[in-house]
Scaffold this motif. Sequence first.
Motif, PDB file in Angstrom:
ATOM      1  N   LEU A  39      47.753 -58.717 -53.252  1.00  0.00           N
ATOM      2  CA  LEU A  39      46.317 -58.723 -53.356  1.00  0.00           C
ATOM      3  C   LEU A  39      45.391 -59.809 -52.579  1.00  0.00           C
ATOM      4  O   LEU A  39      44.396 -59.964 -52.714  1.00  0.00           O
ATOM      5  CB  LEU A  39      46.216 -59.527 -55.034  1.00  0.00           C
ATOM      6  N   GLY A  40      46.334 -60.212 -51.634  1.00  0.00           N
ATOM      7  CA  GLY A  40      45.601 -61.171 -50.548  1.00  0.00           C
ATOM      8  C   GLY A  40      45.733 -60.847 -49.181  1.00  0.00           C
ATOM      9  O   GLY A  40      46.364 -59.587 -48.979  1.00  0.00           O
ATOM     10  N   LYS A  41      45.257 -61.733 -48.322  1.00  0.00           N
ATOM     11  CA  LYS A  41      45.432 -61.173 -46.975  1.00  0.00           C
ATOM     12  C   LYS A  41      46.536 -62.156 -46.286  1.00  0.00           C
ATOM     13  O   LYS A  41      46.490 -63.255 -46.628  1.00  0.00           O
ATOM     14  CB  LYS A  41      44.123 -61.758 -46.069  1.00  0.00           C
ATOM     15  N   THR A  42      47.324 -61.464 -45.483  1.00  0.00           N
ATOM     16  CA  THR A  42      48.491 -62.322 -44.833  1.00  0.00           C
ATOM     17  C   THR A  42      48.009 -62.693 -43.547  1.00  0.00           C
ATOM     18  O   THR A  42      47.431 -62.081 -42.705  1.00  0.00           O
ATOM     19  CB  THR A  42      49.683 -61.322 -44.597  1.00  0.00           C
ATOM     20  N   VAL A  43      48.123 -64.073 -43.610  1.00  0.00           N
ATOM     21  CA  VAL A  43      47.568 -64.721 -42.486  1.00  0.00           C
ATOM     22  C   VAL A  43      48.613 -65.293 -41.525  1.00  0.00           C
ATOM     23  O   VAL A  43      48.422 -65.802 -40.189  1.00  0.00           O
ATOM     24  CB  VAL A  43      46.831 -66.064 -42.912  1.00  0.00           C
ATOM     25  N   LEU A  44      49.916 -65.401 -41.971  1.00  0.00           N
ATOM     26  CA  LEU A  44      51.034 -65.951 -41.345  1.00  0.00           C
ATOM     27  C   LEU A  44      52.445 -65.460 -41.595  1.00  0.00           C
ATOM     28  O   LEU A  44      52.651 -65.469 -42.784  1.00  0.00           O
ATOM     29  CB  LEU A  44      50.960 -67.562 -41.228  1.00  0.00           C
ATOM     30  N   ALA A  66      43.671 -63.572 -59.306  1.00  0.00           N
ATOM     31  CA  ALA A  66      42.568 -62.195 -59.591  1.00  0.00           C
ATOM     32  C   ALA A  66      41.957 -62.360 -60.759  1.00  0.00           C
ATOM     33  O   ALA A  66      40.915 -61.874 -60.866  1.00  0.00           O
ATOM     34  CB  ALA A  66      43.579 -61.017 -59.376  1.00  0.00           C
ATOM     35  N   GLN A  67      42.764 -62.820 -61.796  1.00  0.00           N
ATOM     36  CA  GLN A  67      41.997 -62.858 -63.305  1.00  0.00           C
ATOM     37  C   GLN A  67      41.060 -64.019 -63.217  1.00  0.00           C
ATOM     38  O   GLN A  67      39.926 -63.786 -63.607  1.00  0.00           O
ATOM     39  CB  GLN A  67      43.092 -63.329 -64.213  1.00  0.00           C
ATOM     40  N   LEU A  68      41.188 -65.005 -62.411  1.00  0.00           N
ATOM     41  CA  LEU A  68      40.175 -65.842 -62.255  1.00  0.00           C
ATOM     42  C   LEU A  68      38.866 -65.513 -61.378  1.00  0.00           C
ATOM     43  O   LEU A  68      37.924 -66.026 -61.753  1.00  0.00           O
ATOM     44  CB  LEU A  68      40.580 -67.369 -61.793  1.00  0.00           C
ATOM     45  N   LEU A  69      39.205 -64.902 -60.379  1.00  0.00           N
ATOM     46  CA  LEU A  69      38.092 -64.365 -59.660  1.00  0.00           C
ATOM     47  C   LEU A  69      37.326 -62.839 -60.123  1.00  0.00           C
ATOM     48  O   LEU A  69      36.073 -62.935 -60.225  1.00  0.00           O
ATOM     49  CB  LEU A  69      38.539 -63.684 -58.263  1.00  0.00           C
ATOM     50  N   GLY A  85      53.932 -64.294 -56.637  1.00  0.00           N
ATOM     51  CA  GLY A  85      53.564 -62.885 -57.375  1.00  0.00           C
ATOM     52  C   GLY A  85      52.645 -63.325 -58.489  1.00  0.00           C
ATOM     53  O   GLY A  85      51.516 -62.733 -58.747  1.00  0.00           O
ATOM     54  N   LEU A  86      53.182 -64.227 -59.255  1.00  0.00           N
ATOM     55  CA  LEU A  86      52.194 -64.634 -60.561  1.00  0.00           C
ATOM     56  C   LEU A  86      50.877 -65.339 -60.161  1.00  0.00           C
ATOM     57  O   LEU A  86      50.086 -64.981 -60.891  1.00  0.00           O
ATOM     58  CB  LEU A  86      53.151 -65.702 -61.232  1.00  0.00           C
ATOM     59  N   ALA A  87      50.909 -66.004 -58.857  1.00  0.00           N
ATOM     60  CA  ALA A  87      49.875 -66.702 -58.426  1.00  0.00           C
ATOM     61  C   ALA A  87      48.753 -65.678 -58.026  1.00  0.00           C
ATOM     62  O   ALA A  87      47.609 -65.916 -58.173  1.00  0.00           O
ATOM     63  CB  ALA A  87      50.028 -67.597 -57.414  1.00  0.00           C
ATOM     64  N   ASN A 132      40.238 -64.731 -50.903  1.00  0.00           N
ATOM     65  CA  ASN A 132      40.389 -65.999 -51.549  1.00  0.00           C
ATOM     66  C   ASN A 132      41.781 -66.350 -51.583  1.00  0.00           C
ATOM     67  O   ASN A 132      42.286 -67.398 -51.894  1.00  0.00           O
ATOM     68  CB  ASN A 132      39.729 -66.132 -52.977  1.00  0.00           C
ATOM     69  N   ILE A 133      42.699 -65.134 -51.504  1.00  0.00           N
ATOM     70  CA  ILE A 133      44.144 -65.241 -51.805  1.00  0.00           C
ATOM     71  C   ILE A 133      44.763 -65.107 -50.253  1.00  0.00           C
ATOM     72  O   ILE A 133      44.831 -64.212 -49.858  1.00  0.00           O
ATOM     73  CB  ILE A 133      44.670 -64.045 -52.770  1.00  0.00           C
TER      74      ILE A 133
END
Length: 200
Positions: A195-200, A31-34, A24-26, A69-70
Amino acid sequence: ALVEVLGNNPDLSVLVVGYSLGAGLAQLYTAQLLEGEYAAKLPEGTKVRALCYGAPPVFRSDEGKVFDNIVIIQNDKDGVISASINNFNDLFNKTVAIDAADIDQQVMLNMLLAKIKKDEGDNAEKGNEEENQEEENAEHPRPSNIWGLDKLMTTVSRSYNHYRETIEVDPAEWDKVREALAGRKVDHSQHLTQLGKTVL
């Protein structure tokens, strides 16, 4: 420190990895870095990615923002990480509401243990259940002694089910529960998302 290292090593990229709460923190950190306040401080062209294992929903937005990217990887049978904070809040509010209904502890225990009876009008289904019970009793007759794990388990299971059938709960007590749940505090805030895409 990160900006300094990337400035001195332009070929490096950033990979943020986290698991569970760390995932969750990642998400938030990536997102802050992007796009956040730190994005402008990174050297131009720096690649930023994140691998998030068992990531909970942590972001609230009208846009439903998702970053390519997430990348999120999680077990589809893990209910905790896929549950939103709204679900936990609602469960807490239900618990508080039922507790405030001041239902006797023995009555609540009986509610948990009692078998839910089918409608009396559904005789066909009831008949089928009785037939199934008879078949089960024929397949697993009451053992003459309980010395042996299988026999002990059969005896305990039969005794427990028989005990549950003897428990009666006043319908008025169930009405108290329904009224308490209907009057509970309901959180209408927007649900959190990933915030990201679930791939698996």
